[in-house]
Design a protein around this motif. Sequence first.
Motif, mmCIF file in Angstrom:
data_model
loop_
_atom_site.group_PDB
_atom_site.id
_atom_site.type_symbol
_atom_site.label_atom_id
_atom_site.label_comp_id
_atom_site.label_asym_id
_atom_site.label_seq_id
_atom_site.Cartn_x
_atom_site.Cartn_y
_atom_site.Cartn_z
ATOM 1 N N ASP A 1 6.525 11.743 -13.856
ATOM 2 C CA ASP A 1 6.195 11.548 -12.602
ATOM 3 C C ASP A 1 5.063 12.073 -12.277
ATOM 4 O OD1 ASP A 1 8.572 10.143 -12.370
ATOM 5 O OD2 ASP A 1 9.616 11.777 -11.625
ATOM 6 N N LEU A 2 4.219 11.243 -11.298
ATOM 7 C CA LEU A 2 2.968 11.516 -10.743
ATOM 8 C C LEU A 2 3.298 12.257 -9.385
ATOM 9 C CD1 LEU A 2 0.587 8.623 -11.773
ATOM 10 C CD2 LEU A 2 0.466 11.095 -12.947
ATOM 11 N N PRO A 3 2.343 13.228 -8.965
ATOM 12 C CA PRO A 3 2.827 13.865 -7.791
ATOM 13 C C PRO A 3 2.475 12.756 -6.600
ATOM 14 C CG PRO A 3 0.660 14.457 -8.648
ATOM 15 C CD PRO A 3 1.369 13.707 -9.831
ATOM 16 N N ASN B 1 1.016 -1.275 -0.016
ATOM 17 C CA ASN B 1 0.039 -0.191 0.079
ATOM 18 C C ASN B 1 0.871 1.291 0.048
ATOM 19 O OD1 ASN B 1 1.098 -0.053 2.534
ATOM 20 N ND2 ASN B 1 -0.989 -0.158 3.619
ATOM 21 N N THR B 2 2.318 1.185 -0.201
ATOM 22 C CA THR B 2 3.214 2.429 -0.165
ATOM 23 C C THR B 2 4.230 1.907 -1.016
ATOM 24 O OG1 THR B 2 2.391 2.881 2.134
ATOM 25 C CG2 THR B 2 4.340 4.154 1.288
ATOM 26 N N PHE B 3 4.595 3.086 -1.824
ATOM 27 C CA PHE B 3 6.134 2.787 -2.496
ATOM 28 C C PHE B 3 6.853 4.369 -2.730
ATOM 29 C CE2 PHE B 3 3.242 3.698 -5.914
ATOM 30 C CZ PHE B 3 4.111 4.282 -7.171
ATOM 31 N N THR B 4 8.111 4.249 -2.883
ATOM 32 C CA THR B 4 8.672 5.543 -3.000
ATOM 33 C C THR B 4 9.513 5.420 -4.193
ATOM 34 O OG1 THR B 4 10.646 4.704 -1.673
ATOM 35 C CG2 THR B 4 8.741 5.864 -0.434
ATOM 36 N N PRO B 5 9.036 5.967 -5.471
ATOM 37 C CA PRO B 5 9.694 5.944 -6.649
ATOM 38 C C PRO B 5 10.625 7.251 -6.781
ATOM 39 C CG PRO B 5 7.591 6.735 -7.003
ATOM 40 C CD PRO B 5 7.523 6.443 -5.526
ATOM 41 N N ASN B 6 11.618 7.361 -5.937
ATOM 42 C CA ASN B 6 12.574 8.349 -5.920
ATOM 43 C C ASN B 6 14.130 8.235 -6.431
ATOM 44 O OD1 ASN B 6 13.756 6.796 -3.868
ATOM 45 N ND2 ASN B 6 13.035 7.944 -2.147
ATOM 46 N N GLY B 7 14.145 7.002 -7.093
ATOM 47 C CA GLY B 7 15.396 6.546 -7.611
ATOM 48 C C GLY B 7 16.568 5.992 -6.798
ATOM 49 N N ASP B 8 16.377 5.898 -5.370
ATOM 50 C CA ASP B 8 17.439 5.310 -4.451
ATOM 51 C C ASP B 8 17.551 3.844 -4.570
ATOM 52 O OD1 ASP B 8 14.867 4.459 -3.109
ATOM 53 O OD2 ASP B 8 15.408 5.705 -1.360
ATOM 54 N N GLY B 9 16.615 3.434 -5.402
ATOM 55 C CA GLY B 9 16.879 1.855 -5.593
ATOM 56 C C GLY B 9 15.992 1.060 -4.478
ATOM 57 N N ILE B 10 15.339 1.832 -3.618
ATOM 58 C CA ILE B 10 14.605 0.931 -2.439
ATOM 59 C C ILE B 10 13.156 1.192 -2.618
ATOM 60 C CG2 ILE B 10 14.367 0.674 -0.091
ATOM 61 C CD1 ILE B 10 17.212 1.587 0.190
ATOM 62 N N ASN B 11 12.482 0.229 -2.858
ATOM 63 C CA ASN B 11 10.959 0.213 -2.996
ATOM 64 C C ASN B 11 10.559 1.486 -3.973
ATOM 65 O OD1 ASN B 11 8.336 -0.250 -2.350
ATOM 66 N ND2 ASN B 11 8.112 1.316 -0.699
ATOM 67 N N ASP B 12 11.171 1.333 -5.098
ATOM 68 C CA ASP B 12 10.869 2.511 -6.356
ATOM 69 C C ASP B 12 9.884 2.283 -7.309
ATOM 70 O OD1 ASP B 12 12.914 4.139 -5.626
ATOM 71 O OD2 ASP B 12 14.527 3.266 -6.934
ATOM 72 N N THR B 13 9.314 0.676 -7.165
ATOM 73 C CA THR B 13 8.226 0.423 -7.705
ATOM 74 C C THR B 13 7.023 -0.160 -6.874
ATOM 75 O OG1 THR B 13 9.060 -1.770 -8.499
ATOM 76 C CG2 THR B 13 9.597 0.022 -9.927
ATOM 77 N N LYS C 1 3.821 -5.831 -15.114
ATOM 78 C CA LYS C 1 4.752 -4.833 -14.937
ATOM 79 C C LYS C 1 4.536 -4.038 -14.033
ATOM 80 C CE LYS C 1 4.581 -4.741 -20.031
ATOM 81 N NZ LYS C 1 3.175 -5.332 -20.180
ATOM 82 N N PRO C 2 5.300 -4.101 -13.082
ATOM 83 C CA PRO C 2 5.440 -3.223 -11.902
ATOM 84 C C PRO C 2 5.225 -1.700 -12.204
ATOM 85 C CG PRO C 2 7.135 -4.680 -11.375
ATOM 86 C CD PRO C 2 6.517 -4.895 -12.873
ATOM 87 N N TRP C 3 4.635 -0.881 -11.278
ATOM 88 C CA TRP C 3 4.256 0.408 -11.647
ATOM 89 C C TRP C 3 5.598 1.381 -11.066
ATOM 90 C CZ3 TRP C 3 0.834 4.179 -8.453
ATOM 91 C CH2 TRP C 3 0.530 5.354 -9.208
ATOM 92 N N ASP C 4 5.964 2.209 -11.872
ATOM 93 C CA ASP C 4 6.964 2.945 -11.588
ATOM 94 C C ASP C 4 6.675 4.554 -11.032
ATOM 95 O OD1 ASP C 4 6.237 4.075 -13.929
ATOM 96 O OD2 ASP C 4 8.065 3.811 -15.029
ATOM 97 N N GLY C 5 5.198 4.725 -10.782
ATOM 98 C CA GLY C 5 4.888 5.984 -10.388
ATOM 99 C C GLY C 5 4.767 7.100 -11.415
ATOM 100 N N LYS C 6 4.827 6.685 -12.721
ATOM 101 C CA LYS C 6 4.982 7.722 -13.982
ATOM 102 C C LYS C 6 3.458 7.363 -14.661
ATOM 103 C CE LYS C 6 9.817 7.635 -14.455
ATOM 104 N NZ LYS C 6 10.241 8.949 -14.424
ATOM 105 N N MET C 7 3.091 8.570 -15.454
ATOM 106 C CA MET C 7 1.939 8.269 -16.446
ATOM 107 C C MET C 7 2.476 9.092 -17.573
ATOM 108 S SD MET C 7 -1.814 10.052 -16.244
ATOM 109 C CE MET C 7 -2.895 9.996 -17.735
#
Length: 616
Positions: A589-591, A535-547, A579-585
Amino acid sequence: MAQCNGTLGDPIKNETFGSGTSTFGPALPNGVTNYTYVTGTPEDGQYTIAKTISGLNGGWIPSIINHTPNDPNGYMMVVNASNSPGVFYQATITDLCPNTTYEFSAWIINILRNPGIKPNVKFTIENNGVNILTTPFETGDIQENSGWIRYARSFVTPSNLGTITLKMTNQNPGGGGNDLAIDDISFSACGPTLIPSIIGSALTSAQMCEGNTATFNFKTDVSPGVYQNPRYQWQMNTGTGFTDLAGEQTPAYTASFQNAVKGVYQYRLLVGDGNNINSPNCRIAGSPLTVTVNAMPVAVAKNSGPVCIGNTIKLNASGGTSYSWTDPTGQFFSSDQNPTMPNATKAMEGIYTVQVTANGCTRPATTYVQILDPVIATTNIQTTSICEGQSVQLEASGGTMYLWQPANGLSDTQIANPVAKPTETTTYMVQVSNGGCSATEEITITVNKNAFADAGADQKIITGQNITLNGKVSGDDITYYWTPSDYLDDPTKLNPIATPPKDMTYTLNAVSNLGCTSSSDAVFIKVYPEVLIPNTFTPNGDGINDTWNIPAASAFPSPVIKITNRYGQLVYQSTGTFKPWDGKMNGKDLPPAVYYYSVYLNEDFKTYSGWVILMR
């Protein structure tokens, strides 16, 4: 002169008024009567020709029918007399002989139901118009309910014989009665009394059998003094009428039969005064002497067929009215048509003869009775067991004919050794016969059912779940178990509990302990991974929980996953391989925000829905 006291000749005139199927007959020819013909009820001066007066005048006796013997369809003349004398009936008689005695007669009945004017009929015999009766001949008043009465009178024709006319007229007036019926008017020659006989017999008839030989001596006694010069002629009738027997012109005649042909033979003597013997209208005839040649009976003897020792012999005969049976030794034993003899022995075998008699004629018939020894039936087995689908040879002996029952599973029901392939336990009965005797035996075949396994329908579970297997088996005396036994609580149970961590195929094995066919059946258990949705992910490019990833989705070939923003706008969709979601549309990047998902894996799972937080 009164009625004829001797013997009459064949009728010269015999008026019966005919017969037919209609209620009324045709009118008489012109000149026979001066009454008027009607079809229906006659009034004064009228007549009709009818079978019965039933349904006509209500004052008449309705039960009166025509008089002619043995002719229910015969007619009679029904007359309602006129007020003045009239001729009811007249007839001209020709081909008579002078100085010869004749008799005329008629049957008359008063048909009135109640008293009234009585019929009184006058008879006249005219020669060239002159009445030759020396004394008047009238019926006198005929009373009611007196029935049919025969009125007859004899007379002698004159030397100056001309045209003879018979007339019947009414003496009483009509109007209040005088209603009558007339029938069977006859006119015949009258002569001496003739007494025919068969010499040596008190009867005037005799019988014999066809094919036999016999002689019958006939004679006819003729009263003397009536004819001055009596002459004679014998006649014979075989069914087509009497014909003269050449040369047989004495009061006696001998009839000889050789190899007699069946039929009825009648003989009679004609007697005439001098040359009158040659005139059918001037001679008299004795009553017939009859010889009946009876047909030999069609004798038939039968029996019910070969008889087993101890059983009953049944004989049958036909073709006659009486029967006489003799056994094979020639001894009489029964006069029954269909005798029976119980407790047959071998000594009773042989030819039985019956004398069949009908109408005094006898003919023999024979029938051969066969006595058979009793049957001792045997079979190769009494009981046996086979597996389902197998066969066994049956065999019976002791006779010449065999009949097996029931027919189910048999290769042939009428041979000694059929092959039996029953589908279930069956007791076969065989009847063993030698044509007259029979015996039965039984063979029981136990059919052991083959082992049969049914592992049930394929099933699906999620990792960590368990499921009960739905095994079923059938068959006689079987052992069953599951393979492999991995992850089963008890592989020897029909319904073990399975907890496989991955896809698994289990096989149910059923084994016949009786050596019959074994069976196996497999069931596939599909094990799906546990579905965990983050229920949470952080697509910030740090390689942890990005998708945003759903690891279980990769186990499904065509999942459908959709993500929308809070306005319902679709921002992401994966169809097919996940395909895992990377937080983009659309690559942007989505807010950070709360987004909403729906996850469809396949028809075995509900559609998952919920929210996920995108954080940066």
